[in-house]
Structure formats: structure tokens, C-alpha cells
Design a protein around this motif. Structure first.
Motif, PDB file in Angstrom:
ATOM      1  N   MET A 158      -7.259 -16.234  56.342  1.00 58.77           N
ATOM      2  CA  MET A 158      -8.379 -16.549  55.466  1.00 58.77           C
ATOM      3  C   MET A 158      -8.308 -15.671  54.217  1.00 58.77           C
ATOM      4  O   MET A 158      -8.077 -14.481  54.292  1.00 58.77           O
ATOM      5  N   THR A 159      -8.532 -16.284  53.094  1.00 59.92           N
ATOM      6  CA  THR A 159      -8.500 -15.598  51.804  1.00 59.92           C
ATOM      7  C   THR A 159      -9.855 -14.973  51.523  1.00 59.92           C
ATOM      8  O   THR A 159     -10.889 -15.614  51.695  1.00 59.92           O
ATOM      9  N   ASP A 160      -9.838 -13.727  51.065  1.00 57.54           N
ATOM     10  CA  ASP A 160     -11.071 -13.042  50.698  1.00 57.54           C
ATOM     11  C   ASP A 160     -11.589 -13.628  49.380  1.00 57.54           C
ATOM     12  O   ASP A 160     -10.892 -13.538  48.350  1.00 57.54           O
ATOM     13  N   PRO A 161     -12.768 -14.263  49.382  1.00 58.53           N
ATOM     14  CA  PRO A 161     -13.281 -14.898  48.152  1.00 58.53           C
ATOM     15  C   PRO A 161     -13.424 -13.931  46.978  1.00 58.53           C
ATOM     16  O   PRO A 161     -13.131 -14.285  45.838  1.00 58.53           O
ATOM     17  N   ARG A 162     -13.848 -12.706  47.233  1.00 53.76           N
ATOM     18  CA  ARG A 162     -14.028 -11.729  46.152  1.00 53.76           C
ATOM     19  C   ARG A 162     -12.682 -11.393  45.501  1.00 53.76           C
ATOM     20  O   ARG A 162     -12.570 -11.328  44.283  1.00 53.76           O
ATOM     21  N   LEU A 205      -4.611 -20.835  43.587  1.00 55.67           N
ATOM     22  CA  LEU A 205      -5.241 -21.471  44.744  1.00 55.67           C
ATOM     23  C   LEU A 205      -4.240 -21.939  45.791  1.00 55.67           C
ATOM     24  O   LEU A 205      -4.615 -22.131  46.953  1.00 55.67           O
ATOM     25  N   ASP A 206      -2.970 -22.117  45.399  1.00 51.88           N
ATOM     26  CA  ASP A 206      -1.942 -22.559  46.343  1.00 51.88           C
ATOM     27  C   ASP A 206      -1.910 -21.649  47.572  1.00 51.88           C
ATOM     28  O   ASP A 206      -1.895 -20.431  47.447  1.00 51.88           O
ATOM     29  N   GLY A 207      -1.923 -22.257  48.746  1.00 50.06           N
ATOM     30  CA  GLY A 207      -1.854 -21.497  49.980  1.00 50.06           C
ATOM     31  C   GLY A 207      -3.176 -20.936  50.468  1.00 50.06           C
ATOM     32  O   GLY A 207      -3.230 -20.231  51.472  1.00 50.06           O
ATOM     33  N   THR A 208      -4.257 -21.231  49.742  1.00 57.11           N
ATOM     34  CA  THR A 208      -5.582 -20.782  50.180  1.00 57.11           C
ATOM     35  C   THR A 208      -6.374 -21.987  50.690  1.00 57.11           C
ATOM     36  O   THR A 208      -5.933 -23.125  50.549  1.00 57.11           O
ATOM     37  N   GLU A 209      -7.517 -21.736  51.262  1.00 57.60           N
ATOM     38  CA  GLU A 209      -8.362 -22.842  51.726  1.00 57.60           C
ATOM     39  C   GLU A 209      -8.947 -23.658  50.579  1.00 57.60           C
ATOM     40  O   GLU A 209      -9.526 -24.712  50.791  1.00 57.60           O
ATOM     41  N   TRP A 210      -8.762 -23.182  49.331  1.00 57.82           N
ATOM     42  CA  TRP A 210      -9.224 -23.915  48.144  1.00 57.82           C
ATOM     43  C   TRP A 210      -8.086 -24.663  47.448  1.00 57.82           C
ATOM     44  O   TRP A 210      -8.250 -25.165  46.343  1.00 57.82           O
ATOM     45  N   ALA A 211      -6.936 -24.782  48.086  1.00 55.75           N
ATOM     46  CA  ALA A 211      -5.768 -25.421  47.467  1.00 55.75           C
ATOM     47  C   ALA A 211      -6.055 -26.859  47.043  1.00 55.75           C
ATOM     48  O   ALA A 211      -5.521 -27.319  46.029  1.00 55.75           O
TER      49      ALA A 211
END
Length: 100
Positions: free
Chosen positions: A1-5, A76-82
Motif C-alpha cells: 500500500m502506498t502512503d498517501p502523504r 501513479l504507476d504501480g500504486t492503487e491510483w494507477a
């Protein structure tokens, strides 16, 4: 999981690399003692979208926004927002952009 901050900071950095745009900040840069997020409030993340507020430093806007979208997609590539929708909102245009 990617840290949003952390992600918002990386997105702001990516936009700063686009010549002619900068992230729009809600806090003056000279107020260094005030704790703020790395993007200065310019980035909003939801499950479906990424909204980034920017200031244009030059014109025309379409090539700047295309370059910004490409930079944002890389981050964003590779994150949950890709697969998220990217929305770039120009909140201001620097007066110097109209000088030339």
C-alpha cells in the motif's frame, strides 16, 4: 500500500519538474514553522480520482497540462491510483505569462 502523504509529495515534485507549472499552495512558502503536507494542499486523492491544483507560469495551457498528466501518470504507476481519473485544475495564471 502506498502512503498517501508520501504520494502527494511525489506528485507535487513531479509537477514542479514541468517547466511552466507549479503546484498551487494554500500556505505561503515563507511560513516554514507551520507544519503542512508536502504538496501544500494542492493534491486530493480519492479512491477513483487524483485532483491537483496548479498555477500556470506560461501559456499555452494544453501542452503544459499534457506534460503534467504524463508526469502524474508516471508517479501513479504501480500504486492503487494507477487507474484513477486525473483532474488538473488551473487555479491561477501568473501575470508574466501574458507578457510575451
Amino acid at each position: 500500500m502506498t502512503d498517501p502523504r508520501s504520494l502527494t509529495g511525489r506528485l507535487a515534485d513531479a509537477l514542479s519538474a514541468v517547466d511552466g507549472l507549479r503546484p498551487a499552495t494554500s500556505v505561503a512558502a515563507e511560513i516554514s514553522w507551520l507544519p503542512t503536507d508536502p504538496a501544500g494542499g494542492a493534491v486530493d486523492l480519492t479512491a477513483e480520482s487524483v485532483e491537483i491544483r496548479v498555477v500556470a507560469l506560461r501559456l499555452p495551457l494544453p501542452p503544459l497540462l499534457s506534460a503534467a498528466e504524463a508526469q502524474v501518470r508516471k508517479v501513479l504507476d504501480g500504486t492503487e491510483w494507477a487507474d484513477a481519473t486525473i483532474r488538473l485544475v488551473v487555479t491561477d495564471i501568473d501575470g508574466a505569462a501574458f507578457a510575451g
